[in-house]
Design a protein around this motif. Structure first.
Motif, PDB file in Angstrom:
ATOM      1  N   SER A 235      -8.891  -1.994   9.626  1.00 26.55           N
ATOM      2  CA  SER A 235      -8.583  -2.898   8.591  1.00 26.55           C
ATOM      3  C   SER A 235      -7.091  -1.341   7.691  1.00 26.55           C
ATOM      4  O   SER A 235      -7.510  -0.339   8.076  1.00 26.55           O
ATOM      5  CB  SER A 235      -9.077  -2.935   7.209  1.00 26.55           C
ATOM      6  OG  SER A 235      -8.604  -3.883   5.795  1.00 26.55           O
TER       7      SER A 235
ATOM      8  N   TYR B  88      -9.426   5.025   9.543  1.00 25.68           N
ATOM      9  CA  TYR B  88     -10.469   5.305   9.440  1.00 25.68           C
ATOM     10  C   TYR B  88     -10.206   6.835  10.048  1.00 25.68           C
ATOM     11  O   TYR B  88     -11.796   7.720  10.278  1.00 25.68           O
ATOM     12  CB  TYR B  88     -11.756   5.327   8.333  1.00 25.68           C
ATOM     13  CG  TYR B  88     -12.702   4.560   9.202  1.00 25.68           C
ATOM     14  CD1 TYR B  88     -13.213   5.770  10.208  1.00 25.68           C
ATOM     15  CD2 TYR B  88     -12.857   3.445   9.035  1.00 25.68           C
ATOM     16  CE1 TYR B  88     -14.149   4.956  10.684  1.00 25.68           C
ATOM     17  CE2 TYR B  88     -13.604   2.675   9.290  1.00 25.68           C
ATOM     18  CZ  TYR B  88     -14.534   3.580  10.617  1.00 25.68           C
ATOM     19  OH  TYR B  88     -14.860   2.936  11.691  1.00 25.68           O
TER      20      TYR B  88
ATOM     21  N   GLY C 209       0.709  -1.211   0.274  1.00 22.15           N
ATOM     22  CA  GLY C 209       0.080  -0.185  -0.737  1.00 22.15           C
ATOM     23  C   GLY C 209       0.837   1.116  -0.456  1.00 22.15           C
ATOM     24  O   GLY C 209       0.257   2.022  -0.683  1.00 22.15           O
TER      25      GLY C 209
ATOM     26  N   MET D 238      -6.812   0.590   4.916  1.00 21.79           N
ATOM     27  CA  MET D 238      -7.172   1.452   4.415  1.00 21.79           C
ATOM     28  C   MET D 238      -6.988   2.363   3.110  1.00 21.79           C
ATOM     29  O   MET D 238      -5.633   2.930   3.524  1.00 21.79           O
ATOM     30  CB  MET D 238      -9.221   2.382   4.917  1.00 21.79           C
ATOM     31  CG  MET D 238      -9.584   0.962   5.524  1.00 21.79           C
ATOM     32  SD  MET D 238     -11.150   1.563   6.689  1.00 21.79           S
ATOM     33  CE  MET D 238     -12.199   1.378   5.208  1.00 21.79           C
ATOM     34  N   SER D 239      -7.422   2.273   2.109  1.00 20.25           N
ATOM     35  CA  SER D 239      -6.533   3.684   1.062  1.00 20.25           C
ATOM     36  C   SER D 239      -6.270   4.591   2.027  1.00 20.25           C
ATOM     37  O   SER D 239      -5.499   5.273   0.995  1.00 20.25           O
ATOM     38  CB  SER D 239      -7.741   2.809  -0.785  1.00 20.25           C
ATOM     39  OG  SER D 239      -6.838   4.379  -1.372  1.00 20.25           O
TER      40      SER D 239
ATOM     41  N   THR E 232      -6.778  -9.722  -2.462  1.00 23.65           N
ATOM     42  CA  THR E 232      -6.427  -8.787  -0.981  1.00 23.65           C
ATOM     43  C   THR E 232      -5.590  -7.290  -1.110  1.00 23.65           C
ATOM     44  O   THR E 232      -5.996  -6.360   0.025  1.00 23.65           O
ATOM     45  CB  THR E 232      -6.172  -9.546   0.416  1.00 23.65           C
ATOM     46  OG1 THR E 232      -4.886  -9.838  -0.173  1.00 23.65           O
ATOM     47  CG2 THR E 232      -7.337 -10.575   0.305  1.00 23.65           C
ATOM     48  N   ASN E 233      -5.360  -7.131  -2.091  1.00 25.24           N
ATOM     49  CA  ASN E 233      -3.851  -5.862  -2.078  1.00 25.24           C
ATOM     50  C   ASN E 233      -4.964  -5.205  -2.724  1.00 25.24           C
ATOM     51  O   ASN E 233      -4.316  -3.743  -2.606  1.00 25.24           O
ATOM     52  CB  ASN E 233      -2.425  -6.352  -3.439  1.00 25.24           C
ATOM     53  CG  ASN E 233      -2.150  -7.509  -2.397  1.00 25.24           C
ATOM     54  OD1 ASN E 233      -1.367  -7.998  -3.523  1.00 25.24           O
ATOM     55  ND2 ASN E 233      -1.454  -7.477  -1.188  1.00 25.24           N
ATOM     56  N   LEU E 234      -6.207  -5.491  -3.582  1.00 22.17           N
ATOM     57  CA  LEU E 234      -6.523  -4.085  -4.435  1.00 22.17           C
ATOM     58  C   LEU E 234      -7.080  -3.381  -3.041  1.00 22.17           C
ATOM     59  O   LEU E 234      -7.405  -1.878  -4.209  1.00 22.17           O
ATOM     60  CB  LEU E 234      -7.469  -4.870  -4.724  1.00 22.17           C
ATOM     61  CG  LEU E 234      -6.732  -5.593  -5.781  1.00 22.17           C
ATOM     62  CD1 LEU E 234      -8.567  -6.040  -7.478  1.00 22.17           C
ATOM     63  CD2 LEU E 234      -5.728  -5.619  -6.414  1.00 22.17           C
ATOM     64  N   ASN E 235      -7.868  -3.227  -2.589  1.00 24.62           N
ATOM     65  CA  ASN E 235      -8.544  -2.056  -1.102  1.00 24.62           C
ATOM     66  C   ASN E 235      -7.498  -1.017  -1.248  1.00 24.62           C
ATOM     67  O   ASN E 235      -8.049  -0.596  -0.504  1.00 24.62           O
ATOM     68  CB  ASN E 235      -9.198  -3.002   0.057  1.00 24.62           C
ATOM     69  CG  ASN E 235      -7.725  -3.009   0.418  1.00 24.62           C
ATOM     70  OD1 ASN E 235      -6.786  -3.247   0.737  1.00 24.62           O
ATOM     71  ND2 ASN E 235      -8.484  -2.441   2.352  1.00 24.62           N
ATOM     72  N   ARG E 236      -5.799  -1.218  -1.264  1.00 22.78           N
ATOM     73  CA  ARG E 236      -5.463  -0.042  -1.156  1.00 22.78           C
ATOM     74  C   ARG E 236      -3.962   0.555  -1.745  1.00 22.78           C
ATOM     75  O   ARG E 236      -3.332   1.163  -1.706  1.00 22.78           O
ATOM     76  CB  ARG E 236      -5.248  -0.240   0.163  1.00 22.78           C
ATOM     77  CG  ARG E 236      -3.279  -1.248   0.992  1.00 22.78           C
ATOM     78  CD  ARG E 236      -3.576  -1.743   1.857  1.00 22.78           C
ATOM     79  NE  ARG E 236      -3.185  -2.954   2.205  1.00 22.78           N
ATOM     80  CZ  ARG E 236      -3.232  -4.273   2.347  1.00 22.78           C
ATOM     81  NH1 ARG E 236      -4.462  -4.355   1.863  1.00 22.78           N
ATOM     82  NH2 ARG E 236      -2.525  -5.088   2.002  1.00 22.78           N
ATOM     83  N   GLN E 237      -3.716  -0.812  -2.505  1.00 20.68           N
ATOM     84  CA  GLN E 237      -3.047  -1.307  -2.784  1.00 20.68           C
ATOM     85  C   GLN E 237      -2.640  -0.438  -4.926  1.00 20.68           C
ATOM     86  O   GLN E 237      -3.858  -0.701  -5.201  1.00 20.68           O
ATOM     87  CB  GLN E 237      -1.662  -2.204  -3.284  1.00 20.68           C
ATOM     88  CG  GLN E 237      -1.446  -2.469  -1.671  1.00 20.68           C
ATOM     89  CD  GLN E 237      -0.725  -3.951  -1.722  1.00 20.68           C
ATOM     90  OE1 GLN E 237      -0.034  -4.652  -2.338  1.00 20.68           O
ATOM     91  NE2 GLN E 237      -0.649  -4.496  -0.129  1.00 20.68           N
ATOM     92  N   ASN E 238      -1.850   0.168  -5.539  1.00 25.15           N
ATOM     93  CA  ASN E 238      -1.817   0.423  -6.432  1.00 25.15           C
ATOM     94  C   ASN E 238      -1.703  -0.163  -7.647  1.00 25.15           C
ATOM     95  O   ASN E 238      -0.960  -0.322  -8.437  1.00 25.15           O
ATOM     96  CB  ASN E 238      -0.330   1.487  -7.177  1.00 25.15           C
ATOM     97  CG  ASN E 238      -1.486   2.592  -7.795  1.00 25.15           C
ATOM     98  OD1 ASN E 238      -2.119   2.718  -8.009  1.00 25.15           O
ATOM     99  ND2 ASN E 238      -0.212   3.627  -8.067  1.00 25.15           N
TER     100      ASN E 238
END
Length: 264
Positions: free
Chosen positions: A237, A207, A90, A239-240, A118-124
């Motif tokens: 979690s 958040y 992330g 988070m982005s 599972t990476n796609l919620n915050r990683q580019n």
């Protein structure tokens, strides 16, 4: 008489006219670092870059645009710099993109992992990257951002010994690991065995308020970004938004170090 520069070529005009009249075959125009339309009237001393949509911009043109925005000192300092990003999750994946946009000349990217869902919620990364090595996936993105950045990748697990050879010629090391043991090992190895600056992270999950994310100087060559409290755990979690804020802090600190600016 009006003197302007178009794609590096000096021209002298008898009277004012629009950029579209001067270079009708082009679609995108940047004047003195800022985008304008075909109808914009040229002024004395304007430096204009004109490109066609979908056509690869030359290294020279890209540099001129960066230079118009940032000035020669910033542009030349960054293009001659090298930053090592350890971990491409992330933090690291987003930091690498920011550094490429800045025009940092060389990026050393290290990660042994592959992209998973599972990476796609915050990683580019994207759905199409799932199953690819993170080094390969992010390198592809960086080349689309700035094809002239030199990228060196290492698919390996970093330890206190192999990192010293990898970072030999870099200016700044960025620690972007998830594992606290790996974090500590990397930071200690850099501080004890080199004269490099290192930027680490601590606390960015959840958040909570964006304003809790800060950059602090811990030692003469160690900076840490985050809120220093909120680690990822069950029910909290990564988070982005907060991860990206922290990544921005770290990329900006790297920029400042490369330009000779340091936090107190």
């Amino acid at each position: 008489m009006i003197k302007v520069s178009i794609n590096g070529v000096e021209r002298t005009l008898d009277k004012s006219c629009s950029i579209g009249e001067l270079v009708a075959d082009f679609d995108v125009f940047v004047r003195n670092g800022y985008g304008i339309t075909k109808d914009s009237i040229v002024e004395d001393g304007d430096k204009i870059i004109a490109v066609k949509k979908g056509k690869m911009v030359s290294n020279e043109s890209l540099r001129k645009m960066l230079n118009a925005r940032n000035g020669e000192y910033v542009t030349s300092s960054l293009e001659n710099a090298c930053v090592c990003v350890c971990g491409l999750g992330g933090l690291g994946s987003n930091i690498a993109c920011m550094l490429a946009r800045l025009g940092v000349g060389k990026l050393i990217l290290i990660d042994y992992d592959i992209v998973d869902l599972t990476n796609l919620n915050r990683q580019n990364y994207f759905i199409s990257d799932i199953g690819c090595y993170k080094t390969e996936a992010i390198s592809k993105q960086l080349k689309n951002i700035n094809p002239y950045v030199q990228i060196v990748t290492h698919n390996l697990y970093v330890d206190s010994e192999n990192i010293l050879h990898i970072i030999d010629n870099c200016n700044v090391v960025i620690e972007a690991f998830d594992n606290p043991i790996c974090k500590a090992e990397l930071v200690n190895s850099i501080l004890q065995n080199t004269d490099k600056y290192i930027i680490a992270s601590s606390g960015m999950a959840g958040y909570g308020s964006s304003n809790e994310i800060k950059t602090a100087k811990y030692l003469s060559r160690l900076y840490v970004a985050g809120d220093s409290v909120t680690e990822a755990r069950e029910g909290v979690s990564l988070m982005s938004p907060r991860v990206n804020i922290c990544a921005g802090h770290m990329a900006n600190m790297a920029l400042r170090i490369l330009l000779g600016e340091f936090e107190a």
